[in-house]
Design a protein around this motif. Structure first.
Motif, mmCIF file in Angstrom:
data_model
loop_
_atom_site.group_PDB
_atom_site.id
_atom_site.type_symbol
_atom_site.label_atom_id
_atom_site.label_comp_id
_atom_site.label_asym_id
_atom_site.label_seq_id
_atom_site.Cartn_x
_atom_site.Cartn_y
_atom_site.Cartn_z
ATOM 1 N N SER A 311 0.857 -1.179 0.000
ATOM 2 C CA SER A 311 0.000 0.000 0.000
ATOM 3 C C SER A 311 0.891 1.226 0.000
ATOM 4 O O SER A 311 2.033 1.194 0.485
ATOM 5 C CB SER A 311 -0.912 0.015 1.236
ATOM 6 N N VAL A 312 0.361 2.328 -0.553
ATOM 7 C CA VAL A 312 1.067 3.609 -0.462
ATOM 8 C C VAL A 312 0.471 4.471 0.639
ATOM 9 O O VAL A 312 0.818 5.636 0.772
ATOM 10 C CB VAL A 312 1.045 4.356 -1.810
ATOM 11 N N GLN A 313 -0.399 3.893 1.442
ATOM 12 C CA GLN A 313 -0.897 4.548 2.646
ATOM 13 C C GLN A 313 -0.091 4.025 3.836
ATOM 14 O O GLN A 313 -0.014 2.816 4.062
ATOM 15 C CB GLN A 313 -2.380 4.242 2.854
ATOM 16 N N GLU A 314 0.497 4.943 4.574
ATOM 17 C CA GLU A 314 1.443 4.535 5.612
ATOM 18 C C GLU A 314 0.827 3.580 6.630
ATOM 19 O O GLU A 314 1.473 2.613 7.048
ATOM 20 C CB GLU A 314 1.999 5.766 6.315
ATOM 21 N N GLU A 332 9.502 5.996 0.135
ATOM 22 C CA GLU A 332 9.173 6.913 -0.961
ATOM 23 C C GLU A 332 10.402 7.712 -1.398
ATOM 24 O O GLU A 332 10.597 7.941 -2.596
ATOM 25 C CB GLU A 332 8.054 7.854 -0.535
ATOM 26 N N ALA A 360 -9.651 5.243 -1.223
ATOM 27 C CA ALA A 360 -8.547 5.930 -0.552
ATOM 28 C C ALA A 360 -7.201 5.494 -1.113
ATOM 29 O O ALA A 360 -6.296 6.319 -1.317
ATOM 30 C CB ALA A 360 -8.603 5.664 0.952
ATOM 31 N N GLU A 361 -7.047 4.183 -1.382
ATOM 32 C CA GLU A 361 -5.777 3.684 -1.914
ATOM 33 C C GLU A 361 -5.547 4.177 -3.338
ATOM 34 O O GLU A 361 -4.425 4.552 -3.707
ATOM 35 C CB GLU A 361 -5.749 2.154 -1.864
ATOM 36 N N GLU A 363 -6.640 6.926 -4.755
ATOM 37 C CA GLU A 363 -6.267 8.338 -4.703
ATOM 38 C C GLU A 363 -4.831 8.503 -4.204
ATOM 39 O O GLU A 363 -4.072 9.321 -4.731
ATOM 40 C CB GLU A 363 -7.229 9.104 -3.797
ATOM 41 N N ALA A 364 -4.459 7.732 -3.199
ATOM 42 C CA ALA A 364 -3.101 7.821 -2.661
ATOM 43 C C ALA A 364 -2.077 7.358 -3.695
ATOM 44 O O ALA A 364 -0.983 7.937 -3.803
ATOM 45 C CB ALA A 364 -2.984 6.986 -1.388
ATOM 46 N N ARG A 367 -1.400 10.077 -6.273
ATOM 47 C CA ARG A 367 -0.511 11.112 -5.721
ATOM 48 C C ARG A 367 0.920 10.601 -5.625
ATOM 49 O O ARG A 367 1.881 11.350 -5.882
ATOM 50 C CB ARG A 367 -1.017 11.560 -4.347
ATOM 51 N N PHE A 368 1.076 9.328 -5.282
ATOM 52 C CA PHE A 368 2.409 8.720 -5.178
ATOM 53 C C PHE A 368 3.102 8.724 -6.546
ATOM 54 O O PHE A 368 4.292 9.053 -6.650
ATOM 55 C CB PHE A 368 2.271 7.294 -4.635
#
Length: 443
Positions: A311-314, A332, A360-361, A363-364, A367-368
């Motif tokens: 995941s790119v969500q911490e 990152e 949410a993932e 969208e994240a 942005r990533f």
């Protein structure tokens, strides 16, 4: 004429697989049962396998009742038999879009580390179908290319050639005992070969294939127990770079921790390889936890780097990787460093429907991509018990759909590449990047 929905597949207690006479295939996105859309159903790829999910009843769609039903028993003549769910384990190169639909609450065992995919029976075409999309056309990694009857004499030959090389002993075990395709490539002298270097790791992944606590699930491998010298690495890998077709040598493999902890050894070995030969591709797979070491490895002559994440969500990253001594911002930063230093930069994205395609993932991730400029997203099916993973990720509800997630990313970043495998330098950038993923598969 409207096509019929695929039939439910189920297995009896002995593992024999049947299609149901009238109930339809369902899948799961997160913890919600859903009907597969026609656009995401493809024939079961060659070299795939079917598994049962022991003591776990399947969920199907009952068209007459207009609802999902849990199927605990099926009539066979005058008697009823208990049944269990069926899953596909797909050949590499395909990303699943739905999990198998079953009542995971009744599952009595922790499922081993495989990736589980929704599968059904297409009665009209008389074939199995899965909820999936192909993201890589490289067929080098298909099981039919790895005939063990040819392997043993090659292992004996190379072992005689390098009798004192500890790394060779490790890779022979990986090839023969663990059936690692990358290790087998070393002995077949072709394609991508592995360079395990690190007995230790600074992540404690829930789905680690080389080290697991006894109360979880058995790991698939044992880790390498030593750090090879630069000379041992070069002795094996230089001939591979010089002689193999489409040669890649890759640090960071299943039978080790994370190679970033052995960056000094790897940097020295890479400098020696690059000095000795201009042929082939040198790749580094890692969690990317130490940006300064990534910088050093870029300077040593690495051609490509691949950074693993679920995941790119911490928060979700931390729940799976459970990092020790680093944070997601370090990962990152490593991706940005590799990209800025001119390396072909990939993320090894461990995906699961319901988590990866959550709003949410998605969208994240957009942005990533914007922040890092990453070249490729390797859509790798996460091998783990789906119920265990969903509970650890605290999944609620369903995502937007995996194929819609892929469509959106490609629409907003046409030059992003989807894939499943590492690439040679010659194939980093296909001529038609904007069509580097077969969009027709999901449109």
């Amino acid at each position: 004429m409207k096509r019929l929905s695929p039939k439910l597949l189920y297995a009896d207690e002995r593992g024999n697989i049947f299609d149901h006479p009238y109930l339809c295939m369902a899948g799961m996105n997160g913890d919600d049962p859903v009907l597969p859309e026609g656009v995401e159903l493809i024939p079961l790829p060659e070299d795939s396998r079917l598994f049962t999910i022991p003591d776990t009843p399947p969920i199907a769609w009952d068209r007459k009742a207009g609802k999902f039903v849990t199927v605990e028993q099926v009539r066979e003549g005058r008697r009823s038999v208990r049944v269990q769910a069926v899953s596909a384990f797909m050949a590499p190169g395909y990303v699943r879009t739905l999990l198998p639909a079953c009542d995971y609450r009744r599952k009595k065992v922790h499922l081993p580390l495989w990736s589980y995919t929704a599968v059904g029976w297409d009665e009209e075409q008389e074939r199995f179908v899965v909820a999936a999309s192909r993201v890589d056309t490289n067929e080098n990694w298909l099981p039919r290319n790895y005939d063990d009857r040819l392997l043993d004499p090659l292992v004996r030959k190379l072992s005689a050639e390098f009798p004192d090389n500890r790394l060779l002993v490790q890779l022979a075990r990986c090839a023969v005992d663990y059936h690692c395709f990358a290790a087998k490539n070393l002995f077949f002298r072709r394609w991508e070969a592995p360079i395990p270097t690190s007995p230790a790791c600074n992540s404690r992944c829930l789905g680690c294939i080389s080290l697991q606590p006894s109360d979880c699930c058995p790991s698939n491998h044992e880790r390498i127990g030593f750090v090879p010298t630069p000379e041992e690495i070069v002795e094996l890998m230089l001939p591979h770079l010089e002689q193999a077709p489409d040669p890649i040598v890759s640090y960071g493999q299943g039978c080790e921790g994370d190679p970033i902890l052995q960056a000094d050894t790897i940097a020295e070995a890479t400098r020696l390889l690059k000095k000795a030969s201009s042929r082939g591709t040198v790749n580094f797979n890692s969690n990317g936890s130490m940006p300064e070491r990534v910088r050093m490895l870029c300077d040593a002559g690495m051609d490509s780097m691949r950074f693993s994440m679920n995941s790119v969500q911490e928060d979700l990253y931390n729940r799976y990787y459970r990092p020790v001594g680093y944070v997601f911002a370090d990962v990152e930063q490593s991706v940005r460093i590799a990209r800025e230093r001119g390396l072909f930069t990939m993320i090894n994205y461990l995906v699961s429907p319901g988590v990866t395609d959550s709003e949410a993932e998605v969208e994240a991730l957009l942005r990533f991509i914007d922040r890092t400029g990453v070249h490729m997203i390797q859509m790798r099916n996460l091998s783990i018990d789906p119920d265990f993973y969903n509970r650890r990720m605290q999944v609620t509800g369903r995502g937007v759909g995996m194929y819609r997630m892929l469509q959106r990313i490609k629409r907003e970043y046409p030059r992003i590449q989807f894939g499943y495998f590492n690439r040679t330098r010659e194939n980093f950038f296909p001529p038609d990047l904007e069509r580097s993923w077969p969009i027709a598969d999901v449109m």
